[in-house]
Design an enzyme around this catalytic site. Sequence first.
Site, short mmCIF file in Angstrom:
data_model
loop_
_atom_site.label_atom_id
_atom_site.label_comp_id
_atom_site.label_asym_id
_atom_site.label_seq_id
_atom_site.Cartn_x
_atom_site.Cartn_y
_atom_site.Cartn_z
N ASN A 10 137.97 46.17 71.25
CA ASN A 10 137.60 44.85 71.77
C ASN A 10 138.76 43.91 71.43
O ASN A 10 138.88 43.48 70.28
CB ASN A 10 136.29 44.40 71.10
CG ASN A 10 135.92 42.97 71.47
OD1 ASN A 10 136.51 42.36 72.36
ND2 ASN A 10 134.94 42.43 70.76
N LYS A 12 139.21 40.95 72.27
CA LYS A 12 138.77 39.54 72.18
C LYS A 12 139.76 38.64 72.95
O LYS A 12 140.33 39.09 73.94
CB LYS A 12 138.61 39.13 70.72
CG LYS A 12 137.71 40.11 69.95
CD LYS A 12 137.23 39.60 68.62
CE LYS A 12 136.33 40.63 67.97
NZ LYS A 12 135.73 40.16 66.73
N HIS A 100 127.93 40.30 72.55
CA HIS A 100 128.70 40.26 71.31
C HIS A 100 128.25 39.05 70.49
O HIS A 100 127.94 38.00 71.05
CB HIS A 100 130.20 40.19 71.63
CG HIS A 100 131.03 40.40 70.40
ND1 HIS A 100 131.29 39.37 69.52
CD2 HIS A 100 131.64 41.50 69.90
CE1 HIS A 100 132.02 39.85 68.52
NE2 HIS A 100 132.25 41.14 68.73
N GLU A 102 129.83 36.93 68.92
CA GLU A 102 130.60 35.70 69.19
C GLU A 102 130.08 35.01 70.45
O GLU A 102 130.05 33.79 70.54
CB GLU A 102 132.10 36.04 69.30
CG GLU A 102 132.67 36.34 67.91
CD GLU A 102 133.81 37.34 67.89
OE1 GLU A 102 134.44 37.57 68.92
OE2 GLU A 102 134.05 37.90 66.80
N GLU A 172 126.77 45.75 65.07
CA GLU A 172 127.84 44.97 64.46
C GLU A 172 127.25 43.88 63.56
O GLU A 172 126.90 42.79 64.03
CB GLU A 172 128.69 44.30 65.53
CG GLU A 172 129.35 45.28 66.48
CD GLU A 172 130.61 44.69 67.10
OE1 GLU A 172 131.66 45.32 66.96
OE2 GLU A 172 130.54 43.60 67.69
N GLY A 178 135.46 40.81 61.42
CA GLY A 178 136.68 40.05 61.17
C GLY A 178 136.81 39.56 59.73
O GLY A 178 137.66 38.73 59.42
N SER A 218 135.01 45.23 61.04
CA SER A 218 136.08 45.60 60.10
C SER A 218 136.24 47.12 59.95
O SER A 218 136.60 47.61 58.89
CB SER A 218 135.87 44.95 58.73
OG SER A 218 135.87 43.54 58.86
P1 PGA Z 1 136.54 43.50 63.83
O1 PGA Z 1 135.71 43.10 65.13
O2 PGA Z 1 136.83 44.97 63.92
O3 PGA Z 1 137.78 42.66 63.89
O4 PGA Z 1 135.67 43.17 62.64
C1 PGA Z 1 134.74 43.95 65.68
C2 PGA Z 1 134.06 43.29 66.85
O5 PGA Z 1 133.77 42.09 66.77
O6 PGA Z 1 133.79 43.93 67.89
#
Ligand code: PGA
Length: 256
Positions: A10, A12, A100, A102, A172, A178, A218
């Site tokens: 992803n 982003k 997601h 976010e 997630e 993140g 992460s």
């Molecule tokens: P990350 O993000 O691996 O940077 O924690 C995962 C995601 O939000 O899909």
Amino acid sequence: MSRRPMMAGNWKMNNTYGEAVVLAQEISNRYEPRWSDRMDVVVCPPYIDLKPVSTVLEFDKSHIAVGAQNVYWEASGAYTGEISVPMLKEVGCTYCIVGHSERRGLFGETNEDVNRKVKALIGGGISPIICVGESLAVREEGTTDEFVCAQVKAAFAGLADHQAAKCVVAYEPIWAIGTGRTATPEQAEAVCAAIRATVAEMFGDQVAENMRVLYGGSMNPGNVEGLMAQPNIDGGLIGGAALKADSFEQLVKACF
Ligand code: PGA
């Protein structure tokens, strides 16, 4: 494990058109036929990078799938700023991330929106990667399974078994995204098992047994093996570690 593992990057809101071409080319250069023989590798760039990225991969005959990060459920019309399923289909998308955290947290996406998007994607022949996950407050309250399984139920509401079978779920935990703070393999496994049990309740054991449940938050080359060793974790949805071809390759290779 009979399920085909999946590693999905992803990206982003990262990578301009030019940067996306470079990263896609770097990933493509590392592609080996065993990747697509044994698993699904997916990259999910921003909308405007979808076409250049799929062009690079197609030109190289790298069997790496391309996915979008969001979609709108109407096919066309007066929806300024939105992108539809047929538009994604035409630029070569076969997957699309939905719900997601976010999008839910920053852009107000609801469980009902997620359900509409899932239905539109399935109707248009694109496989949804449905994201679910709890906040730190929910985890500390001890209601993670209830919260996450309610998200799963809402996302899958009204689907027939054969439609549900087209979906992938990504667990997630928001507190792990993140932050460098990964769920332990045991924590992640427990929720992924609960997700599978919910899918079994709704659509029967066969759909549940075949459904890929990914972990995201992460995930990186240092922790991937412990997570992938869990019986209910079938791959990863990767943010930060998918932005470098080297670490993405290591994550892919951890699936063999
Ligand atoms: P990350 O993000 O691996 O940077 O924690 C995962 C995601 O939000 O899909």
